[in-house]
Design a protein around this motif. Structure first.
Motif, short mmCIF file in Angstrom:
data_model
loop_
_atom_site.label_atom_id
_atom_site.label_comp_id
_atom_site.label_asym_id
_atom_site.label_seq_id
_atom_site.Cartn_x
_atom_site.Cartn_y
_atom_site.Cartn_z
N VAL A 254 43.69 47.02 44.82
CA VAL A 254 42.47 46.51 44.21
C VAL A 254 41.80 47.65 43.44
O VAL A 254 41.77 48.79 43.91
CB VAL A 254 41.51 45.94 45.29
N THR A 255 41.30 47.30 42.28
CA THR A 255 40.53 48.25 41.47
C THR A 255 39.11 47.72 41.34
O THR A 255 38.89 46.56 40.97
CB THR A 255 41.16 48.43 40.08
N ALA A 256 38.13 48.57 41.67
CA ALA A 256 36.71 48.18 41.59
C ALA A 256 35.95 49.26 40.84
O ALA A 256 36.36 50.43 40.77
CB ALA A 256 36.12 47.99 42.99
N GLU B 221 32.67 51.59 40.42
CA GLU B 221 31.68 52.23 41.29
C GLU B 221 30.35 51.49 41.24
O GLU B 221 29.85 51.16 40.16
CB GLU B 221 31.50 53.69 40.88
N SER C 188 29.89 48.42 42.29
CA SER C 188 30.12 46.98 42.40
C SER C 188 30.66 46.66 43.80
O SER C 188 30.68 47.51 44.69
CB SER C 188 31.09 46.51 41.32
N ALA C 189 31.12 45.41 43.98
CA ALA C 189 31.69 44.98 45.26
C ALA C 189 33.21 44.89 45.13
O ALA C 189 33.73 44.43 44.11
CB ALA C 189 31.11 43.64 45.69
N ALA C 190 33.90 45.33 46.17
CA ALA C 190 35.36 45.26 46.22
C ALA C 190 35.76 44.23 47.27
O ALA C 190 35.28 44.28 48.42
CB ALA C 190 35.97 46.61 46.55
N THR D 208 35.22 43.14 52.62
CA THR D 208 34.28 43.25 51.50
C THR D 208 33.54 44.58 51.60
O THR D 208 33.01 44.94 52.66
CB THR D 208 33.27 42.09 51.55
N ASN E 110 30.52 46.42 49.69
CA ASN E 110 29.43 46.30 48.74
C ASN E 110 28.97 47.70 48.30
O ASN E 110 28.94 48.64 49.10
CB ASN E 110 28.25 45.55 49.37
N VAL F 91 30.35 49.91 46.06
CA VAL F 91 31.50 50.81 46.21
C VAL F 91 31.14 52.23 45.81
O VAL F 91 30.50 52.47 44.77
CB VAL F 91 32.69 50.28 45.38
N LEU G 86 42.80 51.27 47.27
CA LEU G 86 41.57 50.90 46.57
C LEU G 86 41.29 51.96 45.51
O LEU G 86 41.00 53.12 45.84
CB LEU G 86 40.40 50.78 47.56
N ILE H 70 39.02 53.18 42.36
CA ILE H 70 37.63 53.01 41.92
C ILE H 70 37.50 53.60 40.52
O ILE H 70 37.83 54.76 40.29
CB ILE H 70 36.65 53.68 42.90
#
Length: 838
Positions: free
Chosen positions: A311-313, A315, A317-319, A367, A369, A371, A396, A398
């Motif tokens: 998963v890429t999220a 910084e 935001s929510a992952a 989850t 929140n 990130v 993960l 970021i």
């Protein structure tokens, strides 16, 4: 005679006038199925002959009823008579005048005893009311009786056996014990006719199933096998089949069917997989019915994670990280953060509330929140059940706007001196970096005073100031698709360092002094490279200089004169140049004196010697001339003295006595005098055995290797000689055989050599001829004839005495010298000069 003829003629003429009809039979009894013909004869001249059936109808020829008329004769044939054929048949003759005459015959048809639809055997199901069919007909109606085991069955009230009105036998609640042969007997009293049929009654018992074990457990993909067993009974023996999901299971590599004794039927499911779970049906079938029993195979499946992706999220935001797993039973899913090892299960929430886990039915959602970069890294998803566990990892990633890594934003240089301004950026995805100065972008192409060196996450701006305007502010801008950031750097003009301070002497001796100081308050913008220490005597004008090791703030001054005053000052040096000197400090070296007491380190010597190590010491300002070593055993009063040169690093005391404690007194002397003595004691070890260590300790490595090789060669020679005399083999034996074989070619006594006898050659040669013996032969003692033990592979070669070999006639042929090797202790070897005569 003539009257008779006349009478006959009259009769003939009279008969022509009146027809006379007759049938060959007046009354006939005919059994059903039989055939019969009747002949009708007419006297006269009939115009026609006609037959009429019992119904008064004229008979016309058919396939079964045939008429044949020829002249005054007519034949009626009835084939395969039936009951309906019975009655009065008339044969009627008509003349030319139309007058008729007829004759009749009465045909009576009766039914013989006939059994119809009587089958044997007749099968019935146990427990039902059986009706054994015996369909028999006759005319008149027959009397039917039933017999079982030679006894007539009588219809009595409350009897399970009843003869029905249709002559069938009824057996109420028929059982297996009612099986057997039943006789149905029919009689016709009027004709004395009797007939019977033997009917076999078979009672079929419905199948009965028993299942020793109804529920089975197995683990999928574990190379396990499960065997279902059904035990069936019934009559006839039921056929057992296996079914799954309504489909008949055929024997295959995975499904093995077997029928065993005692009505046992088995189904083996090999290499159980996840799809093999569920109900299985054992079905028993025979003529009496069908019975099924269900067996259940519960297949436990190792947990297996089926879905987990990186998963890429961004910084802040929510992952959302999803993990799906399957298995039987359904596994529980948990998470572990690799960075700190913290675990999260369903319903867990982190302390700050940013991380939360929710899941059901083998699926779990992690989850995060808000990130942060600290959340970057590996997360492990673990599916666990009582059958096992499975783990997979995801990463993960970021994405974030550029972040500058260096806090060093002020750089110093001077005109003509290049300086590297480093802009280090951390970003994801990677950022592009540009340099700006006064709103202008600095070209990546080299110029007279700038050069840009770019690399992953880093850009280096090399600036060579040519004038004062090249100093000032430089801007580094980093940009990616998340955002843009910039950092400002200042290029300032460098200066020489300020002067060090707090100069002091931390140690002063006769010829050595240690200077310590504090580093300058300002390094001038350029790192200090080293310090320069100047010192001199007050009367001298020229300073002597000593450089520090790097930026160490202590410097040692050597080769000073004892009892002399010195001035000392310190300056710092950087890339721009040398700074100002500190205030001048004054110190005086110490005068010459006696040495300090020696420092002694005891070391084990060799043999009866002991080695004392002498450590470098304070010599009092003058070199040590010699060490005076006095030593004696504790039990003696007299001291022994040994003088050791002052440059020596050790003193060797010898010869000493074993197992004795010694006292040592050591004094150092220089030209000024003697030091205080140092005292030392040591204990000599016990007298050792002569070991291999002591034997070879005085030899060099080459000598030891040479002795080892010589010992190996000697051992090989000894073994070969022993093999020659004891086993008749080896290199020496081979040479002897070759030599003997050459001489035996010309010898007159070759026959004796072939027979294996030892003898001397006739030409005067003294070469021994060795007798070849088998292993079964033994050497006997010459004195008493007792058997001697020959050497084997385990017989030591160090026996003190060997008996000589004997020829068959007892003559001694060889007497080898005795070689004896004795081993004492662990590594020591004692040899006698006369022991070996090799």
């Amino acid at each position: 005679m003539i009257p008779k003829i006349v009478l006959f003629g009259l009769l003939v003429c009279g008969s022509q006038a009146v027809l006379q009809v007759s049938i060959s039979l007046n009354k006939v009894e005919l059994s059903v199925g039989e055939s019969k013909f009747f002949t009708c004869t007419v006297i006269g001249e009939p115009e026609s002959l006609t037959w009429y059936n019992p119904q008064g109808e004229s008979i016309v020829s058919t396939q079964r009823v045939v008429l044949y008329t020829e002249g005054v004769r007519s034949r009626l044939t009835i084939y395969n008579a039936i009951v309906e054929d019975a009655g009065i048949y008339r044969c009627q003759a008509k003349d030319a005048k139309g007058l008729t005459q007829e004759a009749t015959v009465v045909l009576e048809i009766y039914q013989k005893l006939t059994f119809r639809s009587v089958q044997t055997p007749q099968e019935f199901r146990q427990g039902e009311d059986a009706e054994v069919i015996c369909d028999v007909i006759s005319s008149p109606v027959p009397a039917v009786s039933w017999f079982y085991k030679n006894k007539e069955i009588l219809s009595e009230p409350n009897n399970r056996f009843q003869v029905l009105s249709n002559n069938n036998l009824q057996i109420l609640r028929v059982g297996k014990s009612d099986e057997g042969v039943y006789r149905c007997e029919a009689r016709v009293e009027a004709r004395g006719e009797i007939d019977f049929r033997d009917i076999a009654v078979v009672v079929n018992v419905p199948p009965v199933l028993s299942v020793p074990q109804q529920s089975f457990n197995a683990t999928a993909d574990a190379d396990e096998s499960v065997t279902f067993t059904c035990i069936s009974s019934g009559s006839p023996d039921p056929q057992v089949t296996w079914h799954r999901k309504g489909q008949l299971i055929q024997s295959s590599e995975q499904h093995v069917l077997a029928t065993l004794e005692g009505g046992r039927s088995t189904l083996m499911v090999r290499r159980v997989g996840q799809g093999d779970g569920g109900p299985y049906t054992c079905r028993a079938t025979n003529k009496a019915g069908i019975l099924e029993s269900q067996l259940v195979l519960k297949v436990f499946v190792q947990p297996h994670i089926t879905q987990l992706r990186n998963v890429t999220a961004v910084e802040g935001s929510a992952a959302l990280i999803s993990c799906s797993a399957e298995g039987e039973p359904l596994p529980e899913v948990s998470w572990r953060r690799a960075s700190d090892g913290q675990s999260f299960s369903d319903g867990d929430k982190s302390a700050e509330g940013r991380v939360e886990v929710r899941g059901r039915h083998g699926k779990s959602m992690l989850t995060i929140n808000g990130v942060r970069l600290t959340d970057l890294g590996r997360f492990d998803c673990e599916a666990k059940s009582r059958i096992g566990e499975h783990q997979k990892s995801m990463y993960l990633d970021i994405e974030y706007a550029p972040k500058f890594q260096n806090n060093h934003t002020i750089f110093y240089s001077w005109e003509g001196n290049p300086v590297n301004i480093s802009c280090e950026v951390m970003s994801n995805p990677p950022a592009t970096i540009l340099w700006r100065r006064e709103r202008y972008t600095i070209s990546s192409e080299p110029t007279a005073n700038t050069r840009v060196h770019s690399g992953p996450g880093r850009s280096l701006l090399e600036v060579t100031p040519m004038s004062e305007r090249d100093f000032g502010r430089y801007n580094c801008t980093a940009r990616n698709n998340i955002g843009a950031r910039y950092q400002e750097f200042i290029l300032a003009q460098a200066d020489v360092p300020s002067n060090p301070y707090s100069v002091r002497l931390t140690a002063v001796a006769q010829r050595i002094a240690t200077v310590a100081f504090m580093k300058p308050d300002s390094h001038g913008g350029v790192p200090i490279g080293h310090y320069l220490v100047n010192y001199k005597e007050p009367a001298h004008q020229e300073w002597r200089s000593v450089r520090s090791h790097g930026v160490q703030t202590t410097v040692e001054l050597t080769n000073l004169e004892p009892n002399t005053t010195y001035e000392v000052r310190v300056a710092a040096v950087n890339g721009k140049g040398q700074g100002e000197f500190s205030h001048t400090e004054t110190f005086q070296t110490l005068p010459i004196r006696e040495p300090s007491p020696p420092t002694v380190l005891g070391q084990r010597g060799v043999g009866k010697a002991y080695r004392l190590g002498l450590t470098k010491q304070d010599d009092g300002g003058m070199p040590i001339v010699e060490y005076i070593v006095k030593y004696k055993p504790d039990k003696d009063d007299q001291w022994m003295t040994k003088l050791v040169p002052g440059v020596s690093e050790f003193a060797l005391l010898q010869p000493l006595q074993w197992n004795t404690r010694y006292s040592v007194e050591i004094t150092a002397r220089n030209i000024k005098g003697l030091s205080e003595p140092t005292y030392f004691t040591f204990l000599m070890p016990q007298k050792p055995d002569i070991t291999a260590d002591s034997l070879f300790s005085s030899l060099g490595l080459g000598a030891v290797v040479g002795l080892g090789v010589a010992a190996v060669l000697l051992l090989l020679v000894l073994v070969d000689v022993s093999c020659f005399f004891l086993r008749q083999c080896g290199l020496l034996m081979c040479l002897t055989r070759r030599l003997c074989s050459r001489k035996s070619a010309t010898s007159a006594k070759g026959k004796e050599l072939e027979e294996g006898k030892a003898a001397y050659l006739g030409d005067g040669s003294k070469e021994p001829i060795v007798e070849m013996r088998t292993e079964e032969e033994r050497i006997t003692n010459a004195e008493d004839g007792s058997p001697m033990n020959e050497p084997t592979e385990t017989t030591p070669l160090t026996e003190p005495e060997k008996l000589p070999l004997k020829e068959e006639n007892g003559k001694e042929v060889l007497k080898p010298d005795t070689i004896e090797i004795k081993v004492h202790g662990e590594n020591s070897h004692h040899t006698n000069a006369g022991d070996s005569k090799a």
